[in-house]
Design a protein around this motif. Structure first.
Motif, PDB file in Angstrom:
ATOM      1  N   MET A   1       0.849  -1.165   0.000  1.00 54.10           N
ATOM      2  CA  MET A   1       0.000   0.000   0.000  1.00 54.10           C
ATOM      3  C   MET A   1       0.897   1.232   0.000  1.00 54.10           C
ATOM      4  O   MET A   1       1.926   1.268   0.674  1.00 54.10           O
ATOM      5  N   TYR A   2       0.478   2.250  -0.738  1.00 49.72           N
ATOM      6  CA  TYR A   2       1.236   3.482  -0.876  1.00 49.72           C
ATOM      7  C   TYR A   2       0.307   4.679  -0.741  1.00 49.72           C
ATOM      8  O   TYR A   2      -0.863   4.600  -1.104  1.00 49.72           O
ATOM      9  N   VAL A   3       0.865   5.806  -0.246  1.00 48.86           N
ATOM     10  CA  VAL A   3       0.109   7.054  -0.145  1.00 48.86           C
ATOM     11  C   VAL A   3       0.828   8.088  -0.992  1.00 48.86           C
ATOM     12  O   VAL A   3       2.061   8.212  -0.935  1.00 48.86           O
ATOM     13  N   ARG A   4       0.063   8.810  -1.757  1.00 45.74           N
ATOM     14  CA  ARG A   4       0.626   9.855  -2.615  1.00 45.74           C
ATOM     15  C   ARG A   4       1.267  10.939  -1.749  1.00 45.74           C
ATOM     16  O   ARG A   4       0.724  11.326  -0.719  1.00 45.74           O
ATOM     17  N   VAL A  27       3.341   2.365   2.789  1.00 48.66           N
ATOM     18  CA  VAL A  27       2.748   2.163   4.113  1.00 48.66           C
ATOM     19  C   VAL A  27       3.011   0.699   4.461  1.00 48.66           C
ATOM     20  O   VAL A  27       2.353  -0.199   3.944  1.00 48.66           O
ATOM     21  N   ASN A  28       4.005   0.487   5.290  1.00 49.12           N
ATOM     22  CA  ASN A  28       4.407  -0.872   5.657  1.00 49.12           C
ATOM     23  C   ASN A  28       3.289  -1.576   6.430  1.00 49.12           C
ATOM     24  O   ASN A  28       2.446  -0.921   7.054  1.00 49.12           O
ATOM     25  N   PRO A  29       3.279  -2.911   6.402  1.00 45.27           N
ATOM     26  CA  PRO A  29       2.200  -3.676   7.048  1.00 45.27           C
ATOM     27  C   PRO A  29       1.960  -3.340   8.520  1.00 45.27           C
ATOM     28  O   PRO A  29       0.815  -3.373   8.977  1.00 45.27           O
ATOM     29  N   GLU A  30       2.996  -2.994   9.271  1.00 47.90           N
ATOM     30  CA  GLU A  30       2.795  -2.709  10.695  1.00 47.90           C
ATOM     31  C   GLU A  30       1.975  -1.444  10.951  1.00 47.90           C
ATOM     32  O   GLU A  30       1.505  -1.218  12.063  1.00 47.90           O
ATOM     33  N   TYR A  31       1.782  -0.607   9.934  1.00 49.06           N
ATOM     34  CA  TYR A  31       0.992   0.614  10.085  1.00 49.06           C
ATOM     35  C   TYR A  31      -0.420   0.464   9.519  1.00 49.06           C
ATOM     36  O   TYR A  31      -1.209   1.398   9.579  1.00 49.06           O
ATOM     37  N   ARG A  32      -0.748  -0.675   8.973  1.00 45.00           N
ATOM     38  CA  ARG A  32      -2.045  -0.905   8.336  1.00 45.00           C
ATOM     39  C   ARG A  32      -3.020  -1.598   9.285  1.00 45.00           C
ATOM     40  O   ARG A  32      -2.618  -2.246  10.236  1.00 45.00           O
ATOM     41  N   ARG A  33      -4.291  -1.468   8.969  1.00 48.74           N
ATOM     42  CA  ARG A  33      -5.354  -2.209   9.659  1.00 48.74           C
ATOM     43  C   ARG A  33      -6.141  -2.958   8.596  1.00 48.74           C
ATOM     44  O   ARG A  33      -7.105  -2.430   8.039  1.00 48.74           O
ATOM     45  N   ALA A  34      -5.706  -4.151   8.291  1.00 50.66           N
ATOM     46  CA  ALA A  34      -6.348  -4.955   7.244  1.00 50.66           C
ATOM     47  C   ALA A  34      -7.833  -5.126   7.537  1.00 50.66           C
ATOM     48  O   ALA A  34      -8.236  -5.455   8.651  1.00 50.66           O
ATOM     49  N   ALA A  54      -2.976   6.319  15.960  1.00 49.09           N
ATOM     50  CA  ALA A  54      -1.634   6.048  16.486  1.00 49.09           C
ATOM     51  C   ALA A  54      -0.734   5.473  15.396  1.00 49.09           C
ATOM     52  O   ALA A  54       0.435   5.862  15.271  1.00 49.09           O
ATOM     53  N   ARG A  55      -1.281   4.579  14.581  1.00 46.86           N
ATOM     54  CA  ARG A  55      -0.494   3.982  13.501  1.00 46.86           C
ATOM     55  C   ARG A  55      -0.114   5.027  12.452  1.00 46.86           C
ATOM     56  O   ARG A  55       1.000   5.019  11.930  1.00 46.86           O
ATOM     57  N   ILE A  56      -1.029   5.916  12.143  1.00 40.95           N
ATOM     58  CA  ILE A  56      -0.739   6.980  11.171  1.00 40.95           C
ATOM     59  C   ILE A  56       0.354   7.893  11.708  1.00 40.95           C
ATOM     60  O   ILE A  56       1.274   8.264  10.977  1.00 40.95           O
ATOM     61  N   GLN A  57       0.275   8.242  12.984  1.00 40.78           N
ATOM     62  CA  GLN A  57       1.303   9.100  13.574  1.00 40.78           C
ATOM     63  C   GLN A  57       2.664   8.406  13.575  1.00 40.78           C
ATOM     64  O   GLN A  57       3.680   9.035  13.273  1.00 40.78           O
ATOM     65  N   GLU A  58       2.690   7.118  13.892  1.00 39.22           N
ATOM     66  CA  GLU A  58       3.940   6.359  13.863  1.00 39.22           C
ATOM     67  C   GLU A  58       4.497   6.281  12.443  1.00 39.22           C
ATOM     68  O   GLU A  58       5.695   6.435  12.225  1.00 39.22           O
ATOM     69  N   TRP A  59       3.623   6.045  11.479  1.00 40.41           N
ATOM     70  CA  TRP A  59       4.034   5.980  10.075  1.00 40.41           C
ATOM     71  C   TRP A  59       4.633   7.313   9.636  1.00 40.41           C
ATOM     72  O   TRP A  59       5.693   7.350   9.012  1.00 40.41           O
ATOM     73  N   ALA A  60       3.951   8.403   9.966  1.00 41.96           N
ATOM     74  CA  ALA A  60       4.442   9.731   9.580  1.00 41.96           C
ATOM     75  C   ALA A  60       5.805  10.008  10.220  1.00 41.96           C
ATOM     76  O   ALA A  60       6.724  10.493   9.542  1.00 41.96           O
TER      77      ALA A  60
END
Length: 117
Positions: A1-4, A27-34, A54-60
């Protein structure tokens, strides 16, 4: 998964073509919610929304990004309203104290202003 990387922000699932790869951030798997549907975020349970936030903040943070850049308010030329303040609060705060105390606002207008952030 990727974000523009730039507006309009979109996500892509799958493999990107090499000519478009520089436009996106992975967006690596650890930041996703399948399986979590976010197209109607108001229907997502609060615990899931908080976990996603929280996952979005960690990803950013992992990619050196400011989460605020993805907010619609970020580009608002008028500036962002004070946190938690409604339009009615801001209207009253903008008046001189003596005027604010004497101000009479019809109930239907006040109701509309309290819903606007």
């Amino acid at each position: 998964m990727y974000v523009r990387r730039s507006r309009p922000f979109r996500y892509e699932v799958g493999t990107l073509s090499p000519d478009r790869a520089s436009e996106y951030i992975i967006v690596n798997p650890e930041y996703r919610r399948a399986g979590l549907r976010v197209d109607r975020l108001q229907l997502v349970p609060l615990s899931d929304r908080r976990d996603l936030e929280a996952r979005i903040q960690e990803w950013a943070a992992a990619h050196g990004l400011q989460v605020e850049q993805f907010s619609r308010l970020h580009d608002d030329e008028k500036g962002t309203p004070e946190a938690g303040k409604t339009a009615l609060d801001r209207l009253l705060a903008a008046q001189p104290q003596d005027v604010a105390q004497r101000l009479s606002i019809p109930a239907d207008i006040a109701q509309i202003l309290t819903r606007m952030l």
